[in-house]
Scaffold this active site. Structure first.
Site, short mmCIF file in Angstrom:
data_model
loop_
_atom_site.label_atom_id
_atom_site.label_comp_id
_atom_site.label_asym_id
_atom_site.label_seq_id
_atom_site.Cartn_x
_atom_site.Cartn_y
_atom_site.Cartn_z
N LYS A 28 -0.64 -15.25 73.87
CA LYS A 28 -0.62 -16.90 73.13
C LYS A 28 -1.05 -17.14 72.55
CE LYS A 28 0.17 -21.41 75.13
NZ LYS A 28 -0.89 -22.07 75.98
N GLU A 37 1.23 -16.49 83.32
CA GLU A 37 1.55 -15.42 84.87
C GLU A 37 2.79 -16.23 85.82
OE1 GLU A 37 -2.68 -16.74 85.14
OE2 GLU A 37 -0.85 -18.09 84.47
N TYR A 95 17.97 -1.34 74.61
CA TYR A 95 16.56 -2.21 74.01
C TYR A 95 16.83 -3.34 73.68
CZ TYR A 95 15.41 3.03 73.13
OH TYR A 95 14.86 4.33 72.86
N GLU A 145 1.25 -29.04 73.52
CA GLU A 145 2.42 -27.56 73.50
C GLU A 145 3.28 -27.62 74.23
OE1 GLU A 145 -0.98 -24.18 75.55
OE2 GLU A 145 -0.57 -26.02 76.61
#
Length: 126
Positions: free
Chosen positions: A101, A75, A55, A23
């Site tokens: 994910k 997290e 935004y 990853e």
């Protein structure tokens, strides 16, 4: 005080978060949804840009955290996004951030794995 929400859905970024070495080397797509609570009631009457929260600036703040940092855990990524958004604009009182994910390295076909974190702005006493 009135509480209104600004939300950004489906922000998509390529980044390198995760526990596995692959990853960190290969990276993958992350999908972010962000909701911010703030009192921008004045903008509902004034139609003045200065009375609301941009935004584009919110999206750029999220992008900076997702693409310029590396975390093992979703997290922690969600927490870092909350911290950066609170720092961006003092009018934001609460944030919910959802991190998805979609290509998590698990042996199950899924639309994604993720976390959702909701935080209120820390007070001076916290």
């Amino acid at each position: 005080m009135n509480e209104n929400k600004i939300f950004l859905e489906g922000l998509s970024f390529f980044a390198f978060h995760g526990l596995h070495d692959e990853e960190a080397k290969l990276g993958q797509r992350f999908i972010i949804d962000l909701t911010c609570w703030a009192d921008f009631e004045k903008a509902t009457v004034s139609d003045d840009y200065e009375d609301t929260i941009c935004y584009g600036t919110l999206a750029k703040t999220v992008e900076d955290v997702v693409t310029n940092s590396r975390f093992n855990l979703l997290e922690r990524l969600a927490g870092a996004i909350c911290d950066a958004v609170f720092a961006m604009d003092a009018r934001i009182s609460k944030i919910t951030v959802k991190v998805n994910k979609p290509s998590a390295p698990v042996p199950v076909h899924t639309g994604g794995f993720g976390v959702e974190v909701t935080r209120a702005r820390p007070t001076a006493n916290s």
